[in-house]
Design a protein around this motif. Sequence first.
Motif, PDB file in Angstrom:
ATOM      1  N   ILE A 174      22.885  25.911  70.645  1.00  0.00           N
ATOM      2  CA  ILE A 174      22.056  25.395  69.477  1.00  0.00           C
ATOM      3  C   ILE A 174      20.768  25.573  69.947  1.00  0.00           C
ATOM      4  O   ILE A 174      20.199  25.082  71.134  1.00  0.00           O
ATOM      5  CB  ILE A 174      22.651  23.963  69.160  1.00  0.00           C
ATOM      6  CG1 ILE A 174      24.261  23.862  68.693  1.00  0.00           C
ATOM      7  CG2 ILE A 174      21.825  23.080  68.278  1.00  0.00           C
ATOM      8  CD1 ILE A 174      24.742  22.584  68.490  1.00  0.00           C
ATOM      9  N   THR A 175      19.881  25.919  69.242  1.00  0.00           N
ATOM     10  CA  THR A 175      18.327  26.052  69.409  1.00  0.00           C
ATOM     11  C   THR A 175      17.897  25.528  68.070  1.00  0.00           C
ATOM     12  O   THR A 175      18.372  25.275  67.244  1.00  0.00           O
ATOM     13  CB  THR A 175      18.090  27.517  69.661  1.00  0.00           C
ATOM     14  OG1 THR A 175      17.917  28.177  68.484  1.00  0.00           O
ATOM     15  CG2 THR A 175      19.129  28.053  70.727  1.00  0.00           C
ATOM     16  N   PRO A 176      16.524  25.261  68.092  1.00  0.00           N
ATOM     17  CA  PRO A 176      15.845  24.753  66.836  1.00  0.00           C
ATOM     18  C   PRO A 176      16.039  25.976  65.622  1.00  0.00           C
ATOM     19  O   PRO A 176      15.707  25.456  64.532  1.00  0.00           O
ATOM     20  CB  PRO A 176      14.212  24.797  67.283  1.00  0.00           C
ATOM     21  CG  PRO A 176      14.421  24.402  68.861  1.00  0.00           C
ATOM     22  CD  PRO A 176      15.662  25.311  69.148  1.00  0.00           C
ATOM     23  N   LYS A 177      16.478  27.262  65.962  1.00  0.00           N
ATOM     24  CA  LYS A 177      16.458  28.026  64.952  1.00  0.00           C
ATOM     25  C   LYS A 177      17.883  28.070  64.208  1.00  0.00           C
ATOM     26  O   LYS A 177      18.182  28.894  63.704  1.00  0.00           O
ATOM     27  CB  LYS A 177      16.136  29.650  65.496  1.00  0.00           C
ATOM     28  CG  LYS A 177      14.548  29.576  65.773  1.00  0.00           C
ATOM     29  CD  LYS A 177      14.408  31.086  66.337  1.00  0.00           C
ATOM     30  CE  LYS A 177      12.929  31.296  66.478  1.00  0.00           C
ATOM     31  NZ  LYS A 177      12.787  32.481  67.103  1.00  0.00           N
ATOM     32  N   THR A 178      18.869  27.252  64.962  1.00  0.00           N
ATOM     33  CA  THR A 178      20.332  27.166  64.277  1.00  0.00           C
ATOM     34  C   THR A 178      20.314  26.881  63.047  1.00  0.00           C
ATOM     35  O   THR A 178      19.963  25.647  62.801  1.00  0.00           O
ATOM     36  CB  THR A 178      21.066  26.504  65.591  1.00  0.00           C
ATOM     37  OG1 THR A 178      20.841  26.982  66.621  1.00  0.00           O
ATOM     38  CG2 THR A 178      22.479  26.477  65.045  1.00  0.00           C
ATOM     39  N   LYS A 179      20.771  27.509  62.186  1.00  0.00           N
ATOM     40  CA  LYS A 179      20.666  27.074  60.703  1.00  0.00           C
ATOM     41  C   LYS A 179      22.046  26.832  59.989  1.00  0.00           C
ATOM     42  O   LYS A 179      22.353  25.948  59.304  1.00  0.00           O
ATOM     43  CB  LYS A 179      20.374  28.270  59.968  1.00  0.00           C
ATOM     44  CG  LYS A 179      19.837  27.821  58.337  1.00  0.00           C
ATOM     45  CD  LYS A 179      18.756  26.894  58.162  1.00  0.00           C
ATOM     46  CE  LYS A 179      18.412  26.798  56.754  1.00  0.00           C
ATOM     47  NZ  LYS A 179      17.726  27.930  56.032  1.00  0.00           N
ATOM     48  N   MET A 180      23.193  27.492  60.692  1.00  0.00           N
ATOM     49  CA  MET A 180      24.603  27.414  60.041  1.00  0.00           C
ATOM     50  C   MET A 180      25.416  27.787  61.351  1.00  0.00           C
ATOM     51  O   MET A 180      25.137  28.211  62.429  1.00  0.00           O
ATOM     52  CB  MET A 180      24.993  28.414  59.198  1.00  0.00           C
ATOM     53  CG  MET A 180      24.215  28.160  57.702  1.00  0.00           C
ATOM     54  SD  MET A 180      24.781  29.442  56.543  1.00  0.00           S
ATOM     55  CE  MET A 180      26.208  28.729  55.814  1.00  0.00           C
TER      56      MET A 180
END
Length: 415
Positions: A174-180
């Motif tokens: 999981i990173t700050p860019k994880t959307k789904m």
Amino acid sequence: MSEKLKPAARVTGNRQDVWSIINEAAAASPKQPIVNMGQGFFGYNPPDFVLDAAKQALDRVECNQYSPTKGRPRLKKALSDAYSPFWGRTLDPETEITITTGANEGMLSAFMAFIEPGDEVIVFEPFFDQYVSNIEMPGGKIVYVPMHPPKEGAVKTLSAGEWTIDFDELERAITPKTKMLVLNTRDNPVGKVFSREELQRIADLCLKHQIIILSDEVYDRLFYVPFTRIATLSPEVEQITLTVGSAGKNFYATGWRVGWLLGPPHLIQYVSAAHPRICYSSVSPLQEACAIGFEQADAHSFWTTSIASMTPQNLAIPYSIPQGGYFVMVNLSAVQIPADYPFPPHVAHRPRDFKLAWFLIQELGVAAIPPSEFYTDANSHIVEDYLRFAVCKPDEVLEDAKERLRGLRKFLKKE
């Protein structure tokens, strides 16, 4: 070739897909007719009450014209009636359900609705291969988290529930860019039904990081152990979850291409907006037939009969006992392929499971799918001794397959 005539990168590449390899090998095998337990299409028709509904719908003028883009009212109402008991409240057919042209297009609509270039989507390996192109088309980046098979899977027949996720690996992905996050339960190809505890741990991470859960539950009526729909864990989890369903899987009609998504209005409205931009509306008469299918399924004891008929039989070699659906992962580590076996070039460089699949087709006339296709190259070794068999076939086909597989005895490693 002129630069202007070049195809888009998303549809190019020299690597032949697994479906083409297996189907072409099956067609050319000297062992004919082939027992095809590869692709997950059914070997029999939908039940008569659903077929009759489709035939009658074709005689109705309104059922042969455009349906509303969000789906026919009767089907949405039937789905609300079918799913509301699991949610513990009435699902609003107008704001919480949308009909799509198969579950695959429904998932593409979800990705198109929420994924923009650079957004990351977590996918568990092994994965249904259509996820990849669907996520990449709107510019998403896939972050893979592998499931791990049981350590004794090569020597013991164990539950598909023994395939596990390393939750530390998941959290690191999981990173700050994880959307789904895409969840497939009952999983294809393993047959794992995630436990309530596993689902809660996944949901907690998604709530913590505000990640949308796309829960692919197309086999939600074919389960042999307790099955929890992740959206029903809590009102908070429901607010970040889209649930995917499929009439093709439920009613043995994979060619009908009728699917749906369920979810809160603030998510579903954007899926509903993306869907008509892909295919406008879905097949009208078959929507009507599926509605009647749900309305009459209980009266025909259809769901319980389906579960009983799909329960796999012992193949006498180690396999993962599926907790749902109709795929069986069989471990063939004991099969010794002759060192000089003449594999064609497009198979020779692929992982061992591709060679096993080719070998079974040529020697026994049985087709199965190599599951490394559902993993990234870096993790394909995890399943190189496995093959995926589809058991959604008539009894006589399954018996024929069982007899043919006895031919593996002469290729088994001697203890």
